[in-house]
Design an enzyme around this catalytic site. Structure first.
Site, PDB file in Angstrom:
ATOM      1  N   ASP A 232     -71.428 -24.718 -33.385  1.00 13.05           N
ATOM      2  CA  ASP A 232     -70.240 -25.192 -34.095  1.00 13.05           C
ATOM      3  C   ASP A 232     -70.294 -26.709 -34.308  1.00 13.05           C
ATOM      4  OD1 ASP A 232     -67.437 -24.741 -35.023  1.00 13.05           O
ATOM      5  OD2 ASP A 232     -66.980 -26.132 -33.394  1.00 13.05           O
ATOM      6  N   GLU A 262     -73.560 -24.794 -37.961  1.00 11.39           N
ATOM      7  CA  GLU A 262     -72.576 -25.114 -38.989  1.00 11.39           C
ATOM      8  C   GLU A 262     -72.559 -26.617 -39.198  1.00 11.39           C
ATOM      9  OE1 GLU A 262     -67.771 -25.452 -39.519  1.00 11.39           O
ATOM     10  OE2 GLU A 262     -68.843 -25.980 -37.717  1.00 11.39           O
TER      11      GLU A 262
END
Ligand code: CA
Length: 497
Positions: A232, A262
């Protein structure tokens, strides 16, 4: 080798009823049938908001729904035992599991500390507002409910580069510590330096932090047996940390752990810079492609479909690209809301599922649908995301038929198509796809003479005629207004139902 397909098994507004792990376990057989090879599960650790937050507001990485902390034992998705059973259920069907790894920040500190800070400008984090001073910040995490089980590490201000102000909650403080007065180095200069995102921002220059996170990674993989990672918010984390952390885990477990990160940026050059900084240790979500889909869905027939892959990661680094249409951040009412409009979703899914390049990731709300509401500017807003048309059929075509040489016909601004010739490993595989954002059209395409004289039908049901492939392996395929048609050999139609 079978096509790989990821499935993001949650959305932002999934109910906070502790049911997701069980629900996913029950769906394992069905996901296998769809051809899903790996499921991405949401953050499994205790959130600062207990059960009422999707898990990105991390409080305690070692509490997977086991300890009475933040007002609850289970997380939003269930208990630790249910999480482990869900992973087992997926593995028993041969489906891999990618865990959501949130290491940029922590929230919900147990105690305040008084530390030396300097306030920075939100839009330019190098720009100081005022002088160094003492301030109270929420930076001490003792995890009283866990009582040192698994780890006795206490996070305090030495473990954080920055924190939000307690009296002025929108103030961002840079914490002055032995690890420096400034932020850590990022690959891009958005906001001057985008190290700080929210909460208490983790300080990776502190060797004790790196030790603790190595131990945590080892503990987590040993306990859960997961075999994939979804990192993340890597835009906000110094890339050298993940180089070290991923090498440690892969060496320790002596296996190639799947990883996708991400990095939320629509400029493909920034993504390439990040890949280079990581030495290709992780794949990346193709954010620029998502934005192309978003734009195409807004512009209708004014969008030139020949450019749909321009400036995307899948175009320049197909081997490192995880493609997607929407996710939990882009869904309606969310912070990065850029939801691809409904009419275009089936077209976008065809573009990620039925082509050779990239590993596609299917979004929970796209497959199962999602109904929810939220308060936006004091108004309750209701959302009803209906399942994407033809998605399950396209998934099964991907699993069984979308193989072999790809021939592209990106030769008209409104109507593009491609064929997959099929290969010998997957009997009678092959398919032809036609997409238009304009009015109904047709296109002559070559699918290969292995299909000569065979009859093809459109499995979306949009076109009812049958198409016979000529002796040279060519045929004219058709598509209706603003839609996609997916042509497969008639005798294979049973595999998709
Ligand atoms: Ca950071």
């Amino acid at each position: 080798m079978n096509n790989q397909t990821l499935f993001q098994f949650f959305h932002w507004y999934y109910p906070s009823d502790g049911s997701l792990w069980n629900h996913c376990a029950e769906q394992a057989e069905h996901l296998k049938w769809l051809g899903i090879t790996r499921v991405w599960l949401p953050p499994a650790y205790k959130s600062a908001n207990g059960q009422y937050e999707p898990g990105y507001a991390v409080y305690d990485l070692f509490d997977l729904g086991e300890f009475d902390q933040k007002g609850t034992i289970p997380t939003k998705y269930g208990t630790k035992d249910e999480y482990l059973k869900c992973i087992d259920a997926l593995h028993s069907k041969g489906i891999g599991v990618a865990a959501d790894i949130v290491l940029n920040h922590k929230l919900g500190a147990d105690e305040k500390e008084t530390v030396t800070v300097i306030a920075v400008d939100d839009e330019d984090r190098h720009h100081h507002r005022g002088e160094k001073h003492e301030a109270e910040v929420y930076t001490k995490f003792t995890f009283p409910g866990r009582k040192g089980k698994y780890s006795e590490y206490v996070w305090d201000w030495h473990s954080f580069t920055g924190a939000g102000g307690t009296h002025q909650p929108h103030t961002i403080y840079s914490i002055i510590s032995e690890y420096g007065e400034d932020w850590e180095e990022m690959v891009d200069d958005e906001k001057g330096n985008f190290d700080y995102l929210m909460g208490s921002d983790i300080e990776f220059r502190n060797p004790h932090v790196r030790d603790e996170l190595r131990w945590w990674g080892q503990w987590y993989l040993e306990l859960t047996k997961i075999d994939g990672l979804r990192l993340d918010a890597v835009k906000h984390i110094t890339p050298s940390f993940f180089v070290e952390w991923l090498d440690f885990l892969r060496n320790h477990f002596q296996k190639d752990i799947f990883c996708v990160a991400e990095y939320w940026h629509r400029d493909v050059n920034i993504l390439l810079k990040y890949l280079s900084a990581l030495g290709d240790r992780t794949q990346l979500f193709d954010v620029p492609l998502h934005f192309n889909f978003y734009l195409a869905s807004l512009r209708g027939n004014e969008y030139d479909l020949r450019t749909i892959f321009d400036n995307t990661l899948v175009q320049v680094r197909p081997d490192m690209s995880v493609t997607f249409v929407d996710n939990h951040d882009t869904q309606p009412l969310q912070s990065l809301e850029s939801t691809v409009d409904y009419w275009f979703k089936p077209l976008a899914y065809a573009l990620i599922l039925l082509r050779e390049q990239g590993i596609p990731c299917v979004f929970y709300a796209g497959y199962y649908g999602a109904k929810y509401n939220d308060i936006i500017q004091e108004q309750e807003v209701n959302v009803d995301m209906v399942p994407v048309q033809h998605l399950s059929k396209m998934l099964v075509v991907r699993k069984n038929l979308a193989y072999g040489m790809q021939r592209d016909y990106f030769d008209h601004p409104n109507t593009i198509g491609w064929t997959r010739e099929g290969n010998d490993d997957m009997p009678e595989s092959g398919c032809a796809v036609l997409i238009t954002n304009g009015t109904a059209g047709e296109k002559s395409m070559e699918i290969g003479n292995r299909h000569a004289n065979k009859t093809f039908i459109d499995i979306t049901g949009g076109r009812e005629e049958k198409v016979i492939i000529d002796e040279n392996g060519f045929a004219t395929f058709f598509v209706n207004d603003a839609s996609v048609s997916v042509w497969i050999e008639e005798s294979k139609a049973t595999v998709i139902n």
